[in-house]
Design an enzyme around this catalytic site. Structure first.
Site, PDB file in Angstrom:
ATOM      1  N   CYS A  92      71.813  44.947  -3.812  1.00 36.53           N
ATOM      2  CA  CYS A  92      70.694  45.362  -4.715  1.00 36.53           C
ATOM      3  C   CYS A  92      70.841  45.235  -6.042  1.00 36.53           C
ATOM      4  O   CYS A  92      70.045  45.284  -6.941  1.00 36.53           O
ATOM      5  CB  CYS A  92      70.360  46.744  -4.332  1.00 36.53           C
ATOM      6  SG  CYS A  92      69.648  46.988  -2.673  1.00 36.53           S
ATOM      7  N   HIS A 367      60.601  46.322  -4.226  1.00 43.51           N
ATOM      8  CA  HIS A 367      62.229  46.088  -4.575  1.00 43.51           C
ATOM      9  C   HIS A 367      62.537  44.559  -4.056  1.00 43.51           C
ATOM     10  O   HIS A 367      63.124  44.598  -3.037  1.00 43.51           O
ATOM     11  CB  HIS A 367      63.109  47.035  -3.870  1.00 43.51           C
ATOM     12  CG  HIS A 367      64.515  47.046  -3.984  1.00 43.51           C
ATOM     13  ND1 HIS A 367      65.159  46.099  -4.925  1.00 43.51           N
ATOM     14  CD2 HIS A 367      65.552  47.695  -3.356  1.00 43.51           C
ATOM     15  CE1 HIS A 367      66.396  46.390  -4.792  1.00 43.51           C
ATOM     16  NE2 HIS A 367      66.730  47.041  -3.734  1.00 43.51           N
ATOM     17  N   CYS A 397      71.954  51.327  -7.210  1.00 47.95           N
ATOM     18  CA  CYS A 397      72.812  51.546  -6.484  1.00 47.95           C
ATOM     19  C   CYS A 397      72.920  50.251  -5.347  1.00 47.95           C
ATOM     20  O   CYS A 397      72.117  49.259  -5.443  1.00 47.95           O
ATOM     21  CB  CYS A 397      72.398  52.607  -5.232  1.00 47.95           C
ATOM     22  SG  CYS A 397      70.774  52.499  -4.487  1.00 47.95           S
TER      23      CYS A 397
END
Length: 412
Positions: A92, A367, A397
């Site tokens: 991510c 996302h 994160c």
């Protein structure tokens, strides 16, 4: 060390990440990134031939996103053959890490102009398409370091920290409300550009299509937990459930309360972003006006089963490198992979919630894994300018127990 100056940042709108359901699902991911690359140079006037390297984040590097998508996007953008590119995967955090790597090239003096960014077409290349799972199938590693899916890690954090379903739902509602205001007031318009069909040149999407502005607390509360069934799945070496394996590492928790749902977790979307960086020497020689500079960068690791707690230590490292404190940061972008992540980070660092994700986040907007970090940097920069503020910290994160953070400072 030399400065890495941010000349500009652009992004596509985020499209719904289900094949046939979102406006970007028919656009090849190389083309999404290529359009971002073209726009970031067109707006600045920097010739493509001056770009020393392109670094792009992408998580699922397989199929259409394989074969070094960054290089193929450079070719799709019709940039000169001499412009090089590489693709990185820090899960991510890939998009922000790509920007940081590009900045490092400039700061080291090895490069004068670099582009960092990222892309993910989650409709065309679904999450997990690379088949690696959480640990790449290494049974020897699994015996020593067992990792669970991120949703269970998020619920574990909430259980351990005493964060309730009501708190994560309330945070999710705020994300939707702030994103709705941002869209209504065109706060994303500085960085946003419309994606066009590469065959016809017709615009296919000009604004984020994932937000649900009509969301209510009652609607959020009615959603079932997303990871309870997964937690009950027998996956351990002796038939233990995933929840049991998590609790074996954190017995003090007692029981995992599954509080995350589709409404308080990040959305699956398609998108791309690009950030143009240059040295002070190049800026002076070409009469450019930079918008900001990279003040500091950091990564940090965390215990890999709980996995999602590293934004706080990564932020601390970046702040220490910049000689700053939490209170010195005007705006924070803490990626909303799950609602508990920004909540836990704010609690750990004692951050004023009014400074965090002021235009909503991934719960409302989505996302696009490999692109999100670069998108958040552009969003933070736009909002600093809109509010006439100075500094922002962007942090995400990362799967496997990592965090990445970047501090930017406006050039006035």
């Amino acid at each position: 060390m030399a400065d890495a100056l941010i000349i500009d940042a652009v992004r596509t709108p985020r499209g719904r990440g289900k094949r046939g359901k979102g406006a970007l699902t028919e656009i090849h991911p190389q083309e999404l990134l290529a359009q971002a690359l073209r726009h970031v140079l067109e707006r600045s006037g920097v010739p493509a031939s001056d770009v020393d390297d392109v670094v792009a984040g992408c998580v699922s590097q397989v199929g259409e996103q394989g074969a070094n998508i960054a290089r193929n996007a450079v070719l799709a953008a019709d940039w000169p053959d001499g412009v090089t590119a590489t693709t990185v995967n820090r899960f991510c955090g890939s998009g922000l890490q790509a920007v940081n790597f590009a900045a490092m090239g400039v700061m080291s003096g090895a490069q004068q102009v670099a582009v960092g960014g990222g892309v993910e077409s989650m409709s065309r290349v679904p999450i997990g398409s690379d088949g690696g799972g959480t640990d790449g199938g290494n049974v020897h590693l699994r015996e020593r370091v067992f990792q669970v899916p991120q949703g269970i890690s998020a619920d574990l954090i909430a259980s351990r920290e005493g964060i309730s379903r009501e708190e994560v739902d309330a945070f999710a509602l705020t994300s939707q409300q702030r994103a709705a205001v941002a869209q209504r007031e065109c706060r994303f318009s500085t960085s946003l550009f419309p994606v066009v069909d590469p065959a016809t040149g017709t615009a296919v999407l000009s604004e984020d299509e994932f937000p649900r502005p009509s969301t209510t607390l009652a609607a959020l509360a009615a959603l079932p937990p997303s990871f309870a069934e997964l937690g009950a799945l027998a996956a351990g070496p002796r038939g233990e459930t995933l929840d049991a394996l998590a609790l074996a590492r954190y017995p003090e928790v007692g029981a995992i309360r599954h509080v995350h749902t589709a409404g308080n977790s990040s959305g699956i979307v398609d998108g791309a972003a690009a950030v143009l960086l240059a040295s002070a020497q190049y800026v002076r020689a070409h009469g450019l006006r930079p918008r900001a500079r990279i003040r500091a960068m950091a990564t940090a690791g965390a215990e890999p089963l709980i996995m999602l707690t590293a934004p706080a230590p990564a932020s601390r490292k970046a702040l220490a490198a910049a000689g700053m404190a939490v209170g010195d940061i005007d705006l924070w972008e803490i990626n909303e992979a799950f609602a508990v992540v920004p909540l836990q980070t704010m609690r750990t660092l004692d951050i004023d919630p009014a400074r965090v994700n002021v235009n909503g986040g991934a719960i409302a907007l989505g996302h696009p894994l490999g692109a999100t970090g670069a998108m958040l940097l552009g969003t933070a920069l736009d909002e600093l300018e809109r509010r006439d503020l100075g500094t922002a910290l962007i942090t995400l994160c990362i799967g496997g127990g990592q965090g990445v953070a970047t501090i930017i400072e406006r050039e006035r």
